[in-house]
Design an enzyme around this catalytic site. Structure first.
Site, PDB file in Angstrom:
ATOM      1  N   GLY A  58     -33.852  68.277  15.696  1.00  0.00           N
ATOM      2  CA  GLY A  58     -34.453  67.629  14.524  1.00  0.00           C
ATOM      3  C   GLY A  58     -34.672  66.143  14.765  1.00  0.00           C
ATOM      4  O   GLY A  58     -33.811  65.477  15.338  1.00  0.00           O
TER       5      GLY A  58
ATOM      6  N   ARG B 279     -37.268  72.722  19.302  1.00  0.00           N
ATOM      7  CA  ARG B 279     -36.067  73.525  19.572  1.00  0.00           C
ATOM      8  C   ARG B 279     -36.544  74.601  20.548  1.00  0.00           C
ATOM      9  O   ARG B 279     -37.539  75.263  20.295  1.00  0.00           O
ATOM     10  CB  ARG B 279     -35.520  74.138  18.294  1.00  0.00           C
ATOM     11  CG  ARG B 279     -35.202  73.107  17.215  1.00  0.00           C
ATOM     12  CD  ARG B 279     -34.487  73.735  16.038  1.00  0.00           C
ATOM     13  NE  ARG B 279     -34.531  72.896  14.852  1.00  0.00           N
ATOM     14  CZ  ARG B 279     -33.656  71.940  14.558  1.00  0.00           C
ATOM     15  NH1 ARG B 279     -32.651  71.683  15.371  1.00  0.00           N
ATOM     16  NH2 ARG B 279     -33.758  71.238  13.441  1.00  0.00           N
TER      17      ARG B 279
ATOM     18  N   GLY C  47     -29.032  66.178  18.739  1.00  0.00           N
ATOM     19  CA  GLY C  47     -27.785  66.649  18.134  1.00  0.00           C
ATOM     20  C   GLY C  47     -27.013  67.579  19.047  1.00  0.00           C
ATOM     21  O   GLY C  47     -27.192  67.543  20.268  1.00  0.00           O
ATOM     22  N   ASP C  48     -26.179  68.442  18.470  1.00  0.00           N
ATOM     23  CA  ASP C  48     -25.280  69.243  19.315  1.00  0.00           C
ATOM     24  C   ASP C  48     -26.009  70.241  20.220  1.00  0.00           C
ATOM     25  O   ASP C  48     -25.556  70.496  21.342  1.00  0.00           O
ATOM     26  CB  ASP C  48     -24.168  69.919  18.494  1.00  0.00           C
ATOM     27  CG  ASP C  48     -24.712  70.771  17.365  1.00  0.00           C
ATOM     28  OD1 ASP C  48     -25.946  70.762  17.140  1.00  0.00           O
ATOM     29  OD2 ASP C  48     -23.908  71.454  16.714  1.00  0.00           O
TER      30      ASP C  48
ATOM     31  N   THR D  61     -29.152  62.298  14.795  1.00  0.00           N
ATOM     32  CA  THR D  61     -29.337  63.291  13.728  1.00  0.00           C
ATOM     33  C   THR D  61     -28.944  62.643  12.405  1.00  0.00           C
ATOM     34  O   THR D  61     -27.966  61.888  12.362  1.00  0.00           O
ATOM     35  CB  THR D  61     -28.482  64.573  13.935  1.00  0.00           C
ATOM     36  OG1 THR D  61     -28.401  65.268  12.677  1.00  0.00           O
ATOM     37  CG2 THR D  61     -27.076  64.284  14.402  1.00  0.00           C
TER      38      THR D  61
ATOM     39  N   ASP E  89     -27.592  64.057  10.069  1.00  0.00           N
ATOM     40  CA  ASP E  89     -26.428  64.726   9.482  1.00  0.00           C
ATOM     41  C   ASP E  89     -25.088  64.025   9.747  1.00  0.00           C
ATOM     42  O   ASP E  89     -24.093  64.324   9.090  1.00  0.00           O
ATOM     43  CB  ASP E  89     -26.337  66.170  10.005  1.00  0.00           C
ATOM     44  CG  ASP E  89     -27.422  67.049   9.415  1.00  0.00           C
ATOM     45  OD1 ASP E  89     -28.129  66.590   8.502  1.00  0.00           O
ATOM     46  OD2 ASP E  89     -27.562  68.203   9.870  1.00  0.00           O
TER      47      ASP E  89
ATOM     48  N   ASP F  52     -22.981  64.506  12.090  1.00  0.00           N
ATOM     49  CA  ASP F  52     -21.977  65.559  12.266  1.00  0.00           C
ATOM     50  C   ASP F  52     -21.533  65.726  13.725  1.00  0.00           C
ATOM     51  O   ASP F  52     -21.135  66.807  14.131  1.00  0.00           O
ATOM     52  CB  ASP F  52     -22.542  66.891  11.730  1.00  0.00           C
ATOM     53  CG  ASP F  52     -23.821  67.311  12.454  1.00  0.00           C
ATOM     54  OD1 ASP F  52     -24.377  66.488  13.207  1.00  0.00           O
ATOM     55  OD2 ASP F  52     -24.254  68.455  12.263  1.00  0.00           O
TER      56      ASP F  52
ATOM     57  N   ARG G   8     -26.640  70.790   6.768  1.00  0.00           N
ATOM     58  CA  ARG G   8     -26.368  72.228   6.899  1.00  0.00           C
ATOM     59  C   ARG G   8     -24.867  72.474   6.925  1.00  0.00           C
ATOM     60  O   ARG G   8     -24.374  73.372   6.261  1.00  0.00           O
ATOM     61  CB  ARG G   8     -27.019  72.718   8.195  1.00  0.00           C
ATOM     62  CG  ARG G   8     -27.274  74.169   8.259  1.00  0.00           C
ATOM     63  CD  ARG G   8     -28.077  74.544   9.483  1.00  0.00           C
ATOM     64  NE  ARG G   8     -28.068  73.497  10.494  1.00  0.00           N
ATOM     65  CZ  ARG G   8     -29.065  73.256  11.339  1.00  0.00           C
ATOM     66  NH1 ARG G   8     -30.160  73.972  11.272  1.00  0.00           N
ATOM     67  NH2 ARG G   8     -28.979  72.309  12.243  1.00  0.00           N
TER      68      ARG G   8
HETATM   69  O1  F6P Z   1     -31.576  67.259  11.312  1.00  0.00           O
HETATM   70  C1  F6P Z   1     -30.571  68.073  10.734  1.00  0.00           C
HETATM   71  C2  F6P Z   1     -31.136  68.858   9.628  1.00  0.00           C
HETATM   72  O2  F6P Z   1     -31.785  67.940   8.831  1.00  0.00           O
HETATM   73  C3  F6P Z   1     -30.225  69.713   8.762  1.00  0.00           C
HETATM   74  O3  F6P Z   1     -29.541  69.024   7.766  1.00  0.00           O
HETATM   75  C4  F6P Z   1     -31.169  70.765   8.252  1.00  0.00           C
HETATM   76  O4  F6P Z   1     -30.538  71.921   7.885  1.00  0.00           O
HETATM   77  C5  F6P Z   1     -32.059  70.990   9.436  1.00  0.00           C
HETATM   78  O5  F6P Z   1     -32.089  69.763  10.134  1.00  0.00           O
HETATM   79  C6  F6P Z   1     -33.434  71.437   9.132  1.00  0.00           C
HETATM   80  O6  F6P Z   1     -34.134  71.536  10.321  1.00  0.00           O
HETATM   81  P1  F6P Z   1     -35.634  72.060  10.488  1.00  0.00           P
HETATM   82  O7  F6P Z   1     -36.504  70.879  10.537  1.00  0.00           O
HETATM   83  O8  F6P Z   1     -35.632  72.809  11.748  1.00  0.00           O
HETATM   84  O9  F6P Z   1     -35.915  72.889   9.294  1.00  0.00           O
END
Ligand code: F6P
Length: 327
Positions: free
Chosen positions: A14, A75, A105-106, A129, A131, A133, A175
């Site tokens: 993300g 991704r 991120g992770d 990120t 988040d 986290d 999340r």
């Molecule tokens: O970047 C992390 C995050 O924002 C989460 O909080 C969220 O669930 C997810 O990404 C959503 O990702 P995507 O853009 O793949 O829907």
């Protein structure tokens, strides 16, 4: 230790505000040290497809203030397979890339660790990120900006909430993490905050709303982290409406607007420090690690540790303070 001559930099997972500022810092620190730099588009996907661009100091002009990532992000499922990683490494070798800086991120960290182990290529990660986290840094890139975005939204929604005597349920991203919900909830003066890390049953929330009514509150803001276990803002609002039919209940899901926008001053400086540190650590021979911020000091943590340890990122005292403020 093999001498590093060319660094590959990429963003993955993300996007987060501050990623561009980190790319800029990586490129400029590398150039300062007479290294070549290749930008890898679309993270691991671009690595597999050989989607590369040579970068110099000018390629990163005027990006420090931009949200998103100029190198784009993705991704990538194929990178989880040995065949995918073999293709990626072949492309890196053909380009003469002998070290990597991975921003994400992770999932990004996991990919970087596996590739580095399988092909003995030095890698440093930068936690990016919204988040917040990840283990190994008090703050991740983008988190501060996202908090500011959410607070601005809460303030605006509160204008309507108080003008119309309404109860608003605002769902924010996270999340698995309640960091944005807690911080923005406190900063936005929310009446209740629901987080994935702390169990707040629906009964407790209903009790709190009833209590607020007794105290003659005419409007309310409830912040719900997307990962909260009660089924999301719509579900919660329905249950509240059933119990208190007279309340004018509304839902606002803030969604991806939280991921965009110009990075805050804090995120720009953090990104610049992290990019600078990542390149310098590679040059010192450090590898398979992530850079991070601890008490305003730049540190590094081995990826193995960062990926296996869980850090309770919520400030316990802030949780208690939020309770006191809500009463
Ligand atoms: O970047 C992390 C995050 O924002 C989460 O909080 C969220 O669930 C997810 O990404 C959503 O990702 P995507 O853009 O793949 O829907």
């Amino acid at each position: 230790m093999k001498k590093i001559t060319k660094i590959g930099v990429f963003t993955s997972g993300g996007d987060a505000p501050g990623m561009n500022a980190a790319i800029r810092a990586v490129v400029r620190t590398a150039k300062y040290n007479d290294l070549d730099v290749t930008g890898i588009y679309r993270g691991y996907e671009g690595m597999i497809e050989g989607d590369f661009v040579e970068m110099n100091r000018r390629s990163v002009s005027s990006i420090i203030q931009k949200g998103g990532t100029i190198l784009k992000s993705a991704r990538c499922l194929e990178f989880r397979t040995p065949e995918g990683r073999a293709k990626a490494f072949e492309n890196l070798k053909a380009q003469g890339i002998d070290a990597l800086v991975a921003i994400g991120g992770d999932g990004t960290f996991t990919g970087a660790e596996i590739l580095s182990k399988e092909y003995d290529i030095p890698v440093m990660c930068i936690p990016g990120t919204i988040d917040n986290d990840l283990y190994g840094s008090d703050y991740t890139l983008g988190y501060d900006t996202a908090n500011n975005t959410v607070i601005e939204a809460i303030d605006k929604i509160r204008d309507t909430a108080s003008s119309h005597n309404r109860v608003f349920f605002i769902e924010v991203m996270g999340r698995d993490s309640g960091c944005i919900a807690l911080n923005a909830g406190v900063a936005g003066g929310a009446e209740a905050i629901l987080l994935p890390e702390v169990e707040t049953g629906i009964d407790q929330l209903l009790e709190e709303i009833g209590f607020a009514e007794e105290r003659k509150k005419t409007s309310m803001i409830v912040i719900i982290a997307e990962g909260d276990k009660n089924g999301g803002a719509y579900n919660i609002s329905k249950q509240v409406k059933e119990k208190f039919p007279h309340l004018d209940v509304k839902v606002s899901i803030l969604g991806h607007l939280q991921r965009g926008g110009s990075p805050s001053s804090f995120d720009r400086v953090l990104a610049t420090r992290m990019g600078y540190t990542a390149v310098n650590e590679l040059l010192k021979g450090n590898s398979r690690a992530t850079v991070g911020l601890r008490g305003n000091q730049m540190i590094t943590t081995p990826l193995e540790e960062a990926l296996s340890k869980k850090e309770f990122k919520l400030d316990e005292e802030l949780l208690e303070i939020a309770n006191v403020m809500n009463k």
